[in-house]
Design a protein around this motif. Structure first.
Motif, PDB file in Angstrom:
ATOM      1  N   LEU A  72     153.765  86.105  10.366  1.00  0.00           N
ATOM      2  CA  LEU A  72     154.215  87.499  10.397  1.00  0.00           C
ATOM      3  C   LEU A  72     153.920  88.129  11.756  1.00  0.00           C
ATOM      4  O   LEU A  72     154.775  88.801  12.340  1.00  0.00           O
ATOM      5  CB  LEU A  72     153.532  88.288   9.286  1.00  0.00           C
ATOM      6  N   TRP A  73     152.716  87.900  12.285  1.00  0.00           N
ATOM      7  CA  TRP A  73     152.363  88.436  13.605  1.00  0.00           C
ATOM      8  C   TRP A  73     153.216  87.815  14.710  1.00  0.00           C
ATOM      9  O   TRP A  73     153.629  88.488  15.655  1.00  0.00           O
ATOM     10  CB  TRP A  73     150.883  88.208  13.919  1.00  0.00           C
ATOM     11  N   THR A  74     153.479  86.530  14.579  1.00  0.00           N
ATOM     12  CA  THR A  74     154.316  85.867  15.578  1.00  0.00           C
ATOM     13  C   THR A  74     155.720  86.465  15.576  1.00  0.00           C
ATOM     14  O   THR A  74     156.298  86.724  16.633  1.00  0.00           O
ATOM     15  CB  THR A  74     154.391  84.352  15.297  1.00  0.00           C
ATOM     16  N   GLU A  75     156.250  86.700  14.401  1.00  0.00           N
ATOM     17  CA  GLU A  75     157.581  87.291  14.303  1.00  0.00           C
ATOM     18  C   GLU A  75     157.586  88.726  14.827  1.00  0.00           C
ATOM     19  O   GLU A  75     158.525  89.137  15.515  1.00  0.00           O
ATOM     20  CB  GLU A  75     158.028  87.275  12.843  1.00  0.00           C
ATOM     21  N   VAL A  80     161.502  87.675  22.269  1.00  0.00           N
ATOM     22  CA  VAL A  80     162.942  87.428  22.151  1.00  0.00           C
ATOM     23  C   VAL A  80     163.306  87.506  20.667  1.00  0.00           C
ATOM     24  O   VAL A  80     162.812  86.748  19.864  1.00  0.00           O
ATOM     25  CB  VAL A  80     163.303  86.026  22.714  1.00  0.00           C
ATOM     26  N   PRO A  81     164.147  88.453  20.311  1.00  0.00           N
ATOM     27  CA  PRO A  81     164.531  88.549  18.894  1.00  0.00           C
ATOM     28  C   PRO A  81     165.316  87.340  18.444  1.00  0.00           C
ATOM     29  O   PRO A  81     166.078  86.751  19.217  1.00  0.00           O
ATOM     30  CB  PRO A  81     165.378  89.819  18.846  1.00  0.00           C
ATOM     31  N   THR A  82     165.117  86.970  17.208  1.00  0.00           N
ATOM     32  CA  THR A  82     165.856  85.830  16.680  1.00  0.00           C
ATOM     33  C   THR A  82     167.303  86.259  16.442  1.00  0.00           C
ATOM     34  O   THR A  82     167.596  87.370  16.072  1.00  0.00           O
ATOM     35  CB  THR A  82     165.235  85.360  15.342  1.00  0.00           C
ATOM     36  N   GLY A  83     168.218  85.377  16.689  1.00  0.00           N
ATOM     37  CA  GLY A  83     169.645  85.675  16.540  1.00  0.00           C
ATOM     38  C   GLY A  83     170.289  86.103  17.857  1.00  0.00           C
ATOM     39  O   GLY A  83     171.448  86.439  17.902  1.00  0.00           O
ATOM     40  N   SER A  84     169.548  86.119  18.967  1.00  0.00           N
ATOM     41  CA  SER A  84     170.143  86.488  20.250  1.00  0.00           C
ATOM     42  C   SER A  84     170.461  85.262  21.036  1.00  0.00           C
ATOM     43  O   SER A  84     169.879  84.282  21.024  1.00  0.00           O
ATOM     44  CB  SER A  84     169.190  87.332  21.090  1.00  0.00           C
TER      45      SER A  84
END
Length: 84
Positions: A72-75, A80-84
């Motif tokens: 959770l902290w890593t996210e 860099v946002p995921t999905g980019s």
């Protein structure tokens, strides 16, 4: 050890604390001490295994909770946002 003369026609002899069947009293043989000792050891081992299993389960659940929190902290702190 004691010596006795049976009440109903018994004879003199060494007695280990039990009456014979010929005296008209049926007695149960004494439980052998090492049987109780072995049973006690088995119960102790079983309890030890059960405690170890419970301890292992608690450690496993704590590790899983720590991993979930770390993910959770890593996210949340990923640059860099995921999905980019």
């Amino acid at each position: 050890m004691r010596f006795y003369c049976g009440a109903e026609g018994g004879s003199w002899g060494a007695d280990a604390g039990h009456r014979s069947v010929s005296d008209g009293v049926y007695s149960r043989a004494p439980e052998v001490p090492y049987v109780k000792e072995r049973r006690g050891r088995a119960v102790k081992k079983l309890l030890l295994v059960a405690l170890a299993a419970i301890g292992g389960l608690l450690v496993y659940r704590q590790i899983q909770a720590d991993r979930a929190e770390q993910d959770l902290w890593t996210e949340a702190t990923d640059s860099v946002p995921t999905g980019s």
